[in-house]
Scaffold this motif. Structure first.
Motif, short mmCIF file in Angstrom:
data_model
loop_
_atom_site.label_atom_id
_atom_site.label_comp_id
_atom_site.label_asym_id
_atom_site.label_seq_id
_atom_site.Cartn_x
_atom_site.Cartn_y
_atom_site.Cartn_z
N SER A 53 0.82 -1.22 0.00
CA SER A 53 0.00 0.00 0.00
C SER A 53 0.85 1.27 0.00
O SER A 53 0.32 2.37 -0.16
CB SER A 53 -0.92 0.02 1.22
OG SER A 53 -0.17 0.19 2.43
N LEU A 54 2.15 1.11 0.18
CA LEU A 54 3.06 2.25 0.23
C LEU A 54 3.67 2.49 -1.14
O LEU A 54 3.93 1.54 -1.89
CB LEU A 54 4.16 1.99 1.26
CG LEU A 54 3.70 1.73 2.69
CD1 LEU A 54 4.88 1.27 3.55
CD2 LEU A 54 3.08 2.99 3.30
N PRO A 55 3.95 3.73 -1.49
CA PRO A 55 4.57 4.01 -2.79
C PRO A 55 5.92 3.32 -2.94
O PRO A 55 6.74 3.35 -2.01
CB PRO A 55 4.72 5.54 -2.79
CG PRO A 55 3.76 6.03 -1.76
CD PRO A 55 3.69 4.96 -0.72
N ALA A 56 6.16 2.71 -4.07
CA ALA A 56 7.46 2.12 -4.37
C ALA A 56 8.43 3.24 -4.77
O ALA A 56 8.05 4.18 -5.48
CB ALA A 56 7.34 1.09 -5.47
N VAL A 57 9.66 3.13 -4.32
CA VAL A 57 10.68 4.13 -4.64
C VAL A 57 11.45 3.64 -5.87
O VAL A 57 12.04 2.56 -5.84
CB VAL A 57 11.63 4.34 -3.45
CG1 VAL A 57 12.73 5.34 -3.82
CG2 VAL A 57 10.86 4.82 -2.23
N PRO A 58 11.45 4.41 -6.94
CA PRO A 58 12.12 3.95 -8.16
C PRO A 58 13.64 4.07 -8.08
O PRO A 58 14.17 4.84 -7.27
CB PRO A 58 11.56 4.89 -9.23
CG PRO A 58 11.25 6.16 -8.48
CD PRO A 58 10.80 5.72 -7.12
N GLY A 59 14.29 3.32 -8.96
CA GLY A 59 15.73 3.45 -9.09
C GLY A 59 16.49 2.86 -7.93
O GLY A 59 16.01 1.98 -7.21
N ASN A 60 17.69 3.38 -7.73
CA ASN A 60 18.60 2.88 -6.70
C ASN A 60 19.12 4.07 -5.90
O ASN A 60 20.27 4.49 -6.06
CB ASN A 60 19.75 2.11 -7.35
CG ASN A 60 20.65 1.43 -6.33
OD1 ASN A 60 20.20 1.06 -5.24
ND2 ASN A 60 21.92 1.29 -6.66
N PRO A 61 18.27 4.64 -5.04
CA PRO A 61 18.67 5.87 -4.34
C PRO A 61 19.77 5.63 -3.32
O PRO A 61 19.97 4.52 -2.84
CB PRO A 61 17.37 6.29 -3.64
CG PRO A 61 16.64 5.01 -3.40
CD PRO A 61 16.94 4.16 -4.61
N ARG A 62 20.46 6.72 -3.02
CA ARG A 62 21.44 6.68 -1.93
C ARG A 62 20.73 6.33 -0.63
O ARG A 62 19.61 6.78 -0.38
CB ARG A 62 22.12 8.04 -1.79
CG ARG A 62 22.96 8.16 -0.51
CD ARG A 62 23.40 9.59 -0.26
NE ARG A 62 24.05 9.70 1.03
CZ ARG A 62 23.43 9.99 2.18
NH1 ARG A 62 22.12 10.23 2.18
NH2 ARG A 62 24.10 10.05 3.32
N LEU A 63 21.38 5.55 0.22
CA LEU A 63 20.88 5.26 1.55
C LEU A 63 21.65 6.07 2.58
O LEU A 63 22.88 6.12 2.54
CB LEU A 63 21.00 3.76 1.86
CG LEU A 63 20.21 2.82 0.96
CD1 LEU A 63 20.43 1.37 1.41
CD2 LEU A 63 18.73 3.16 0.95
N GLY A 64 20.91 6.70 3.47
CA GLY A 64 21.53 7.42 4.57
C GLY A 64 21.59 6.54 5.80
O GLY A 64 21.19 5.37 5.78
N PRO A 65 22.09 7.06 6.92
CA PRO A 65 22.01 6.31 8.18
C PRO A 65 20.54 5.96 8.44
O PRO A 65 19.65 6.77 8.17
CB PRO A 65 22.54 7.30 9.22
CG PRO A 65 23.35 8.29 8.44
CD PRO A 65 22.69 8.41 7.11
#
Length: 284
Positions: A53-65
């Motif tokens: 039910s949550l929006p999917a995040v496209p691509g391969n974003p940077r991950l923070g802490p």
């Protein structure tokens, strides 16, 4: 659950990893992975969601802490019996506690900057404890009630500054980018025994560390309780719990230290993996 924060440095949004490995955006549910969201009630609210039910995040974003809003970035030194042996240090009778600057915190795959005039930069794969609710003078029996989960960390260290320049260890521990944490905060229900996790660290493809949290001298419950009697722990606080043998300082017959242009790759069972490139210091 595997919870994370994604996006450019300083603009991260909260997210979760679904069963297929897709990042789902949590920013419509919680402001960030901080404060009340890390409490038992806050985590239960997130766990009750249908990830689809949550929006999917496209691509391969940077991950923070994977957490923010912390007040403390705490470390435990010489907490593995086999690591103490390789450094020639006696086994501590009580946990050795020191602090990293909050400025050391960075994402799991961010570049690690070799500081200006550094000659002995080193690596340390570590299990990190993520605090979920305020803890002050708590017992060992109640310690885990205050833990949101666990994460992978790299306690990058400058050994000359830490050991040879006098004073506290903090000198060699708090440099910018010396605290990669992530990729995820793994909630404690997924890690029923944090004292039985394999871990490794490689530099340029060579495996230097190949250990297990089984050899920790002071376990998670003891650490949280012990530290809480001296430093009040707050939601989002991170505790690095020590490293197994195989650090550059302990390499025989001669130590090996990091230089710009290298790649560190590390992981802990159930907590994911990190990859960092080392880069030379450059004046702003």
């Amino acid at each position: 659950m595997k919870l994370l924060r994604y996006g450019p440095d300083g603009q991260e949004k909260p997210g979760m990893l679904d069963a297929s490995g897709t990042i789902r955006d949590l920013s419509g549910v919680i402001p960030d992975l901080a404060g009340e969201a890390l409490s038992a009630a806050g985590l239960a609210k997130i766990a009750a969601l249908d990830p689809a039910s949550l929006p999917a995040v496209p691509g391969n974003p940077r991950l923070g802490p994977p957490t923010t809003g912390m007040k403390n970035l705490i470390c435990i030194g010489l907490n593995y019996a086999d690591h103490a042996a390789e450094t020639g240090a006696p086994v501590p009778k009580e946990p050795i506690v020191f602090l990293k600057s909050l400025g050391a915190l960075c994402g799991p795959n961010d570049d690690v900057i070799i500081p200006k005039n550094s000659v002995k930069a080193d690596w340390e794969v570590e299990l990190c404890i993520i605090i979920g609710t305020k803890a002050k003078c708590v017992s060992e029996e109640a310690a885990l009630d205050h833990v949101a989960g666990y994460a992978l960390g790299n306690d990058v260290s400058e050994r000359e500054w830490q050991i040879e320049r006098g004073g506290a260890w903090d000198k060699g521990k708090g440099c910018d980018t010396f605290g990669p944490v992530g990729p995820w905060l793994v909630t404690k229900d997924e890690i029923p025994d944090p004292q039985n996790l394999t871990m490794f660290c490689e530099v340029d493809g060579k495996r230097y560390q190949n250990g297990s949290t089984r050899t920790m001298i002071f376990g998670v419950k003891t650490i949280v309780s012990y530290v809480s009697h001296m430093i009040t722990l707050h939601p989002g606080d991170v505790i690095f719990t020590g490293t197994p043998p195989g650090v550059g300082l302990g390499v025989k017959p001669a130590p090996v230290f990091l230089k710009a242009g290298q790649t560190m790759h590390l992981g802990i069972q159930g907590l994911g993996e990190q990859t960092q490139k080392t880069v030379a210091y450059a004046a702003a």
